[in-house]
Design a protein around this motif. Structure first.
Motif, PDB file in Angstrom:
ATOM      1  N   GLU A 219       0.830  -1.187   0.000  1.00 45.55           N
ATOM      2  CA  GLU A 219       0.000   0.000   0.000  1.00 45.55           C
ATOM      3  C   GLU A 219       0.872   1.248   0.000  1.00 45.55           C
ATOM      4  N   LYS A 220       0.371   2.291  -0.628  1.00 44.00           N
ATOM      5  CA  LYS A 220       1.033   3.585  -0.580  1.00 44.00           C
ATOM      6  C   LYS A 220       0.569   4.315   0.675  1.00 44.00           C
ATOM      7  N   VAL A 221       1.516   4.810   1.453  1.00 45.51           N
ATOM      8  CA  VAL A 221       1.186   5.518   2.684  1.00 45.51           C
ATOM      9  C   VAL A 221       1.974   6.817   2.737  1.00 45.51           C
TER      10      VAL A 221
ATOM     11  N   ASP B 259      -0.103  10.071  10.402  1.00 45.04           N
ATOM     12  CA  ASP B 259      -0.560   9.481   9.151  1.00 45.04           C
ATOM     13  C   ASP B 259      -1.290  10.576   8.384  1.00 45.04           C
ATOM     14  N   PHE B 260      -0.606  11.178   7.409  1.00 45.40           N
ATOM     15  CA  PHE B 260      -1.193  12.286   6.665  1.00 45.40           C
ATOM     16  C   PHE B 260      -2.320  11.839   5.742  1.00 45.40           C
ATOM     17  N   GLY B 261      -2.451  10.521   5.582  1.00 41.62           N
ATOM     18  CA  GLY B 261      -3.577  10.030   4.807  1.00 41.62           C
ATOM     19  C   GLY B 261      -4.903  10.268   5.516  1.00 41.62           C
ATOM     20  N   LYS B 262      -4.859  10.515   6.831  1.00 42.79           N
ATOM     21  CA  LYS B 262      -6.075  10.778   7.599  1.00 42.79           C
ATOM     22  C   LYS B 262      -6.408  12.269   7.665  1.00 42.79           C
ATOM     23  N   MET B 263      -5.523  13.114   7.165  1.00 46.57           N
ATOM     24  CA  MET B 263      -5.752  14.552   7.210  1.00 46.57           C
ATOM     25  C   MET B 263      -6.701  14.983   6.090  1.00 46.57           C
ATOM     26  N   ARG B 264      -7.557  15.955   6.412  1.00 45.86           N
ATOM     27  CA  ARG B 264      -8.457  16.527   5.397  1.00 45.86           C
ATOM     28  C   ARG B 264      -8.136  18.015   5.256  1.00 45.86           C
ATOM     29  N   PHE B 265      -7.976  18.457   4.023  1.00 44.45           N
ATOM     30  CA  PHE B 265      -7.625  19.855   3.776  1.00 44.45           C
ATOM     31  C   PHE B 265      -8.106  20.254   2.378  1.00 44.45           C
ATOM     32  N   HIS B 266      -8.125  21.550   2.130  1.00 45.60           N
ATOM     33  CA  HIS B 266      -8.391  22.057   0.787  1.00 45.60           C
ATOM     34  C   HIS B 266      -7.486  23.256   0.538  1.00 45.60           C
TER      35      HIS B 266
ATOM     36  N   GLU C 114       0.173   9.217  16.607  1.00 42.16           N
ATOM     37  CA  GLU C 114      -0.011   7.801  16.882  1.00 42.16           C
ATOM     38  C   GLU C 114       1.325   7.080  16.821  1.00 42.16           C
ATOM     39  N   VAL C 115       1.343   5.897  17.403  1.00 45.28           N
ATOM     40  CA  VAL C 115       2.535   5.055  17.331  1.00 45.28           C
ATOM     41  C   VAL C 115       2.581   4.419  15.947  1.00 45.28           C
ATOM     42  N   LEU C 116       3.602   4.760  15.184  1.00 48.37           N
ATOM     43  CA  LEU C 116       3.725   4.249  13.817  1.00 48.37           C
ATOM     44  C   LEU C 116       4.433   2.903  13.770  1.00 48.37           C
ATOM     45  N   SER C 117       5.379   2.691  14.656  1.00 49.03           N
ATOM     46  CA  SER C 117       6.071   1.401  14.699  1.00 49.03           C
ATOM     47  C   SER C 117       6.711   1.215  16.062  1.00 49.03           C
ATOM     48  N   MET C 118       6.966  -0.046  16.374  1.00 51.16           N
ATOM     49  CA  MET C 118       7.582  -0.381  17.651  1.00 51.16           C
ATOM     50  C   MET C 118       8.488  -1.589  17.459  1.00 51.16           C
ATOM     51  N   ASP C 119       9.770  -1.381  17.696  1.00 50.79           N
ATOM     52  CA  ASP C 119      10.741  -2.478  17.651  1.00 50.79           C
ATOM     53  C   ASP C 119      10.982  -2.955  19.075  1.00 50.79           C
TER      54      ASP C 119
END
Length: 222
Positions: free
Chosen positions: A49-51, A96-103, A120-125
């Motif tokens: 997926e593109k993120v 996650d800028f995919g969740k942002m809404r703008f115009h 948000e937590v994006l990753s955890m090692d």
């Protein structure tokens, strides 16, 4: 060189080659571990997926997790199992800028943000080590127990990360990045957020002192 000498030379080369091969085989066999070890791995790509996720802060956490489970057998024998787990994690927090809404208002060279997601937590090692494992005759550790312990420890790490200053650092970083990037291109960023969204983000816009707390190491009992 006569035929007898040539034949002797060829036989000598053949004998030398054979002796060398025998010595090499003997040495290689001696250095080869005994037993028959086989390994096979299959990698399956489920989807790609593109993120557009940007990491703005990272933190390192250590958790000492004391696990104990008591099992009563006919109310006569108390059979228990316990383990001490030390978990270390590197947590990456961002957006996650995919969740942002703008115009975009092109005439005013303005980017209007209608909705801004929470950090948000994006990753955890994570890395886990088990110590002081003790188990009874009937109450023993199984693979499901280890999986459950690790999942709970990871969930605790996730909660601790979101309760730390990492989300606030990430929020300040992302706003600084957005405003500076827009200004460099002679644009402006206008946050026209709904009241509920504004309240959700309000707690992430200012810092608070980070207090170091030591959790009790009393055993957790199921």
């Amino acid at each position: 060189m006569d035929s007898n000498t040539l034949l002797f030379f060829i036989l000598s080369l053949a004998a030398g080659a054979g002796l060398g091969a025998a010595v090499y085989y003997s040495l290689s066999k001696r250095n080869t571990p005994s037993g028959n070890t086989q390994a096979e791995a299959t990698v399956l790509v489920e989807r790609i997926e593109k993120v557009f996720k940007v990491v703005m802060a990272e933190g390192y956490f250590t958790e000492i997790y004391n696990y104990q489970h008591d099992k009563s057998i006919w109310n006569l024998i108390n059979d228990k199992k316990k383990a001490l787990i030390i978990a270390k994690a590197k947590v990456l927090v961002g957006y996650d800028f995919g969740k942002m809404r703008f115009h975009v208002s092109g005439s005013n060279r303005k980017i209007v943000i209608d909705y801004f997601p929470e950090p948000e937590v994006l990753s955890m090692d994570t890395d886990y080590k088990f110590y002081d494992i003790e188990q009874g005759w009937l109450n023993r550790f199984h693979s499901d127990d280890y999986t459950s312990i690790l999942n709970e420890a990871k969930q605790t790490m996730n909660e601790k990360a979101l309760q730390s200053d990492l989300p606030r650092i990430a929020t300040n970083q992302v706003q600084l990045m957005m405003f500076q990037l827009a200004a460099s291109m002679n644009w402006k960023v206008d946050l026209q957020l709904p009241e509920s969204n504004r309240k959700d983000l309000a707690e992430y816009t200012s810092y608070r002192p980070t207090d170091a707390e030591i959790d009790s190491l009393n055993p957790r009992r199921d």
